[in-house]
Design an enzyme around this catalytic site. Structure first.
Site, PDB file in Angstrom:
ATOM      1  NE  ARG A 165      -5.911   2.917   5.925  1.00 10.22           N
ATOM      2  CZ  ARG A 165      -5.217   3.818   6.608  1.00 10.22           C
ATOM      3  NH1 ARG A 165      -5.621   5.077   6.639  1.00 10.22           N
ATOM      4  NH2 ARG A 165      -4.119   3.467   7.255  1.00 10.22           N
ATOM      5  CB  SER A 240      -3.662  -2.410   8.064  1.00  9.00           C
ATOM      6  OG  SER A 240      -2.747  -1.607   8.746  1.00  9.00           O
ATOM      7  CD  GLU A 336      -6.072  -0.655   4.811  1.00 13.21           C
ATOM      8  OE1 GLU A 336      -5.995  -0.193   5.966  1.00 13.21           O
ATOM      9  OE2 GLU A 336      -5.105  -0.690   4.021  1.00 13.21           O
TER      10      GLU A 336
HETATM   11  P1  FAD Z   1      -3.925  -1.842  -5.857  1.00 14.30           P
HETATM   12  O1  FAD Z   1      -3.697  -2.812  -4.763  1.00 14.30           O
HETATM   13  O2  FAD Z   1      -3.381  -2.182  -7.195  1.00 14.30           O
HETATM   14  O3  FAD Z   1      -5.481  -1.562  -5.984  1.00 14.30           O
HETATM   15  C1  FAD Z   1      -6.235  -1.223  -4.854  1.00 14.30           C
HETATM   16  C2  FAD Z   1      -7.669  -0.888  -5.301  1.00 14.30           C
HETATM   17  O4  FAD Z   1      -7.658   0.293  -6.098  1.00 14.30           O
HETATM   18  C3  FAD Z   1      -8.283  -1.981  -6.193  1.00 14.30           C
HETATM   19  O5  FAD Z   1      -9.664  -2.010  -5.898  1.00 14.30           O
HETATM   20  C4  FAD Z   1      -8.054  -1.464  -7.607  1.00 14.30           C
HETATM   21  O6  FAD Z   1      -9.006  -1.961  -8.528  1.00 14.30           O
HETATM   22  C5  FAD Z   1      -8.183   0.038  -7.419  1.00 14.30           C
HETATM   23  N1  FAD Z   1      -7.369   0.826  -8.344  1.00 14.30           N
HETATM   24  C6  FAD Z   1      -6.014   0.798  -8.463  1.00 14.30           C
HETATM   25  N2  FAD Z   1      -5.609   1.717  -9.363  1.00 14.30           N
HETATM   26  C7  FAD Z   1      -6.725   2.335  -9.825  1.00 14.30           C
HETATM   27  C8  FAD Z   1      -6.972   3.385 -10.773  1.00 14.30           C
HETATM   28  N3  FAD Z   1      -5.988   4.000 -11.451  1.00 14.30           N
HETATM   29  N4  FAD Z   1      -8.256   3.765 -10.987  1.00 14.30           N
HETATM   30  C9  FAD Z   1      -9.273   3.171 -10.314  1.00 14.30           C
HETATM   31  N5  FAD Z   1      -9.120   2.172  -9.427  1.00 14.30           N
HETATM   32  C10 FAD Z   1      -7.854   1.763  -9.187  1.00 14.30           C
HETATM   33  N6  FAD Z   1      -2.313   1.993   3.114  1.00 14.30           N
HETATM   34  C11 FAD Z   1      -2.526   3.086   3.876  1.00 14.30           C
HETATM   35  O7  FAD Z   1      -3.545   3.783   3.699  1.00 14.30           O
HETATM   36  N7  FAD Z   1      -1.637   3.453   4.855  1.00 14.30           N
HETATM   37  C12 FAD Z   1      -0.520   2.768   5.094  1.00 14.30           C
HETATM   38  O8  FAD Z   1       0.255   3.137   5.989  1.00 14.30           O
HETATM   39  C13 FAD Z   1      -0.257   1.616   4.307  1.00 14.30           C
HETATM   40  N8  FAD Z   1       0.846   0.874   4.537  1.00 14.30           N
HETATM   41  C14 FAD Z   1       1.090  -0.235   3.786  1.00 14.30           C
HETATM   42  C15 FAD Z   1       2.267  -0.967   4.037  1.00 14.30           C
HETATM   43  C16 FAD Z   1       2.552  -2.088   3.286  1.00 14.30           C
HETATM   44  C17 FAD Z   1       3.812  -2.862   3.563  1.00 14.30           C
HETATM   45  C18 FAD Z   1       1.660  -2.494   2.240  1.00 14.30           C
HETATM   46  C19 FAD Z   1       1.985  -3.690   1.396  1.00 14.30           C
HETATM   47  C20 FAD Z   1       0.483  -1.780   1.990  1.00 14.30           C
HETATM   48  C21 FAD Z   1       0.183  -0.635   2.764  1.00 14.30           C
HETATM   49  N9  FAD Z   1      -0.977   0.120   2.565  1.00 14.30           N
HETATM   50  C22 FAD Z   1      -1.195   1.248   3.304  1.00 14.30           C
HETATM   51  C23 FAD Z   1      -1.973  -0.289   1.553  1.00 14.30           C
HETATM   52  C24 FAD Z   1      -1.641   0.174   0.100  1.00 14.30           C
HETATM   53  O9  FAD Z   1      -0.308   0.569  -0.007  1.00 14.30           O
HETATM   54  C25 FAD Z   1      -2.536   1.316  -0.343  1.00 14.30           C
HETATM   55  O10 FAD Z   1      -3.901   0.939  -0.276  1.00 14.30           O
HETATM   56  C26 FAD Z   1      -2.249   1.768  -1.776  1.00 14.30           C
HETATM   57  O11 FAD Z   1      -2.939   2.953  -2.082  1.00 14.30           O
HETATM   58  C27 FAD Z   1      -2.615   0.716  -2.817  1.00 14.30           C
HETATM   59  O12 FAD Z   1      -2.092   1.139  -4.048  1.00 14.30           O
HETATM   60  P2  FAD Z   1      -1.931   0.125  -5.254  1.00 14.30           P
HETATM   61  O13 FAD Z   1      -1.568   0.913  -6.465  1.00 14.30           O
HETATM   62  O14 FAD Z   1      -1.024  -0.974  -4.902  1.00 14.30           O
HETATM   63  O15 FAD Z   1      -3.422  -0.397  -5.408  1.00 14.30           O
HETATM   64  N1  EPU Z   2      -1.018  -2.616  18.636  1.00 12.13           N
HETATM   65  C1  EPU Z   2      -0.870  -3.728  19.433  1.00 12.13           C
HETATM   66  N2  EPU Z   2      -0.338  -4.858  18.869  1.00 12.13           N
HETATM   67  C2  EPU Z   2       0.035  -4.906  17.566  1.00 12.13           C
HETATM   68  C3  EPU Z   2      -0.114  -3.776  16.754  1.00 12.13           C
HETATM   69  C4  EPU Z   2      -0.650  -2.623  17.316  1.00 12.13           C
HETATM   70  O1  EPU Z   2      -1.182  -3.717  20.599  1.00 12.13           O
HETATM   71  O2  EPU Z   2       0.520  -5.973  17.136  1.00 12.13           O
HETATM   72  C5  EPU Z   2      -1.597  -1.386  19.234  1.00 12.13           C
HETATM   73  C6  EPU Z   2      -0.592  -0.568  20.054  1.00 12.13           C
HETATM   74  O3  EPU Z   2      -1.318  -0.009  21.127  1.00 12.13           O
HETATM   75  C7  EPU Z   2      -0.211   0.548  19.121  1.00 12.13           C
HETATM   76  C8  EPU Z   2      -1.509   0.758  18.347  1.00 12.13           C
HETATM   77  O4  EPU Z   2      -2.067  -0.546  18.212  1.00 12.13           O
HETATM   78  O5  EPU Z   2       0.173   1.688  19.794  1.00 12.13           O
HETATM   79  C9  EPU Z   2      -1.355   1.389  16.977  1.00 12.13           C
HETATM   80  O6  EPU Z   2      -0.420   0.655  16.206  1.00 12.13           O
HETATM   81  P1  EPU Z   2       0.270   1.342  14.934  1.00 12.13           P
HETATM   82  O7  EPU Z   2       0.820   2.674  15.291  1.00 12.13           O
HETATM   83  O8  EPU Z   2       1.174   0.344  14.304  1.00 12.13           O
HETATM   84  O9  EPU Z   2      -0.940   1.672  13.989  1.00 12.13           O
HETATM   85  P2  EPU Z   2      -2.150   0.803  13.480  1.00 12.13           P
HETATM   86  O10 EPU Z   2      -3.418   1.411  13.994  1.00 12.13           O
HETATM   87  O11 EPU Z   2      -1.944  -0.643  13.739  1.00 12.13           O
HETATM   88  C10 EPU Z   2      -2.540   2.314  11.426  1.00 12.13           C
HETATM   89  C11 EPU Z   2      -2.810   2.116   9.969  1.00 12.13           C
HETATM   90  C12 EPU Z   2      -1.526   1.888   9.211  1.00 12.13           C
HETATM   91  C13 EPU Z   2      -0.650   3.110   9.385  1.00 12.13           C
HETATM   92  C14 EPU Z   2      -0.359   3.279  10.881  1.00 12.13           C
HETATM   93  C15 EPU Z   2       0.423   4.547  11.156  1.00 12.13           C
HETATM   94  C16 EPU Z   2      -5.026   1.206   9.774  1.00 12.13           C
HETATM   95  C17 EPU Z   2      -5.863   0.000   9.497  1.00 12.13           C
HETATM   96  N3  EPU Z   2      -3.727   1.018   9.770  1.00 12.13           N
HETATM   97  O12 EPU Z   2      -2.041   1.079  11.913  1.00 12.13           O
HETATM   98  O13 EPU Z   2      -1.844   1.771   7.824  1.00 12.13           O
HETATM   99  O14 EPU Z   2       0.568   2.974   8.683  1.00 12.13           O
HETATM  100  O15 EPU Z   2      -1.613   3.380  11.597  1.00 12.13           O
HETATM  101  O16 EPU Z   2      -0.396   5.643  10.977  1.00 12.13           O
HETATM  102  O17 EPU Z   2      -5.557   2.292   9.965  1.00 12.13           O
HETATM  103  C18 EPU Z   2      -2.428   0.223   6.131  1.00 12.13           C
HETATM  104  O18 EPU Z   2      -3.495   0.857   6.037  1.00 12.13           O
HETATM  105  O19 EPU Z   2      -2.151  -0.747   5.389  1.00 12.13           O
HETATM  106  C19 EPU Z   2      -1.468   0.631   7.136  1.00 12.13           C
HETATM  107  C20 EPU Z   2      -0.310  -0.002   7.345  1.00 12.13           C
END
Ligand code: FAD
Ligand code: EPU
Length: 341
Positions: A165, A240, A336
């Site tokens: 991240r 997250s 994050e």
């Molecule tokens: P924004 O929220 O619009 O911006 C994020 C940052 O990037 C800001 O600082 C912004 O200024 C900057 N930025 C945006 N576009 C540009 C550009 N073109 N040039 C320079 N800077 C820029 N993230 C994960 O890593 N793994 C996950 O599994 C994951 N799951 C998610 C699930 C849900 C339901 C949600 C809502 C979010 C999740 N995220 C996850 C977080 C998010 O989707 C990512 O961080 C994504 O890359 C953000 O993209 P965005 O375009 O919405 O960025």
């Molecule tokens: N867990 C709990 N309780 C909860 C949630 C999780 O006990 O309510 C524990 C469980 O042991 C579970 C473990 O956490 O097995 C991991 O949970 P999960 O697989 O949902 O993954 P996470 O670590 O919570 C991360 C990323 C997610 C990504 C998933 C899958 C971060 C901060 N988050 O979540 O990314 O989708 O793994 O790879 O690294 C995001 O960045 O926005 C995001 C959703």
């Protein structure tokens, strides 16, 4: 021709659904439009915020400056061999649409990153990751425009200093560059199918898949994500809220004495990564609702807006969670999500 709007409502433009407004707002569809915008007095005299899909930001108040929304589109073939394809993707392309395009063409490498919201341009910023894959694994170069000079730069994967991240764009180069496109290399055959992580293998079994294709892995990831993450179009959230913290091995071992079930991710050197969702759940927050804000019932790492929450209310909940995790486990969680204060 660019159009700068005033007092723009950002509620539909951030997945938390926070009703903040921007004093000025401009959506740009090309690098030329960005260069044109850079000549304007408003651009030169106000603080700026780049916005993609708004899925990783929390607006704690109205933004008293210029929000620049990235809307550049296009996927171009750079080169192709029997084994690989290299594509240059404009930063405003929706990430999940790109993943679906690649899966449909049988281009492997990003199928585990299915259904992550947001734009392609934001993907390198925090090196998006899920289910054992990070976008750094397929990035060749990131194309950028200097936000002051308008100069173009192309940065190699190594120059981006990717980590969990993390990237250079969150630190030394924070708010210095606009990412205009990202170049990725994907496999056309001999795909590296990654089913090691979490529930993917079990889900594939339930789907009666014995030899997984990239399409099957994508389907499995989508199904797992839908089962635990709230859909932002129904409940406001930014995924997250916190990063999973790394702690020293001896700290982890001491926590294990009172918490024998404490989970961990594979360790690197003397550090152990602990799921923040587990820590937050152990502190009793999971499923809790406080007026318009809460902690998601299926995933404690996700803070939610039930409709009309203010950004400060989400932020205040986050601070209380940080405090209680620190008190119970001696671990300091870091957000994050990008807090816009
Ligand atoms: P924004 O929220 O619009 O911006 C994020 C940052 O990037 C800001 O600082 C912004 O200024 C900057 N930025 C945006 N576009 C540009 C550009 N073109 N040039 C320079 N800077 C820029 N993230 C994960 O890593 N793994 C996950 O599994 C994951 N799951 C998610 C699930 C849900 C339901 C949600 C809502 C979010 C999740 N995220 C996850 C977080 C998010 O989707 C990512 O961080 C994504 O890359 C953000 O993209 P965005 O375009 O919405 O960025
Ligand atoms: N867990 C709990 N309780 C909860 C949630 C999780 O006990 O309510 C524990 C469980 O042991 C579970 C473990 O956490 O097995 C991991 O949970 P999960 O697989 O949902 O993954 P996470 O670590 O919570 C991360 C990323 C997610 C990504 C998933 C899958 C971060 C901060 N988050 O979540 O990314 O989708 O793994 O790879 O690294 C995001 O960045 O926005 C995001 C959703």
């Amino acid at each position: 021709m660019i159009n700068i709007e005033e007092n723009k409502n950002l509620k539909p433009l951030n997945t938390f659904g926070i009703a903040a407004s921007a004093r000025y707002f401009c959506s740009i569809s090309s690098v030329d439009e960005l260069i044109e915008l850079q000549q304007s007095v408003i651009y030169k005299t106000h603080k700026r915020l780049l916005l993609g899909g708004g899925s990783n930001v929390l607006f704690c108040k109205d933004f008293d400056g210029l929000v620049v929304q990235c809307n550049l589109k296009g996927i171009h073939l750079v080169r192709e061999s029997d084994e690989h394809v290299t594509i240059q993707v404009a930063s405003g392309e929706v990430w999940h649409h790109l993943v679906m395009h690649c899966v449909k063409n049988n281009w492997g490498g990003i199928e585990n990153l299915s259904l992550i919201p947001g734009s392609t341009g934001a993907a390198p910023i925090q090196n998006i990751g899920a289910y054992g894959v990070e976008v750094k694994d397929v990035i060749d170069t990131v194309q950028c425009i200097d936000l002051l000079s308008g100069d173009e730069h192309v940065f190699s994967n190594q120059q981006c200093k990717f980590g969990y991240r993390e990237s250079v764009f969150k630190h030394e180069w924070k708010e210095k560059f606009f990412i205009s496109s990202v170049t990725l290399t994907l496999t056309k055959k001999n795909h590296r199918i990654n089913t090691q992580y979490g529930a993917i293998a079990d889900t594939l079994r339930q789907m009666n898949v014995s030899i997984p294709t990239i399409q099957a892995v994508s389907d499995a990831v989508i199904s797992i994500r839908r089962s635990k993450l709230p859909d932002p179009s129904v409940i406001g959230n930014a995924g997250s809220f916190f990063k999973n913290p790394s702690i020293m091995l001896d700290h982890y071992q001491s926590l294990q004495k009172n918490n024998p079930t404490i989970p961990n991710y594979p360790s690197v050197n003397q550090e152990v990564k602990v799921p923040a969702g587990w820590l937050i759940e152990q502190c009793g927050w999971k499923g809790k609702k406080f007026g318009e804000v809460g902690v998601h019932a299926q995933q404690a790492l996700v803070l939610v807006n039930y409709g009309n929450a203010k950004g400060e209310e989400i932020f205040s909940l986050a601070c209380s969670i940080i405090e209680s995790v620190k008190e119970k486990f001696g671990i300091i969680l870091t957000p994050e999500v990008n807090i816009i204060a």
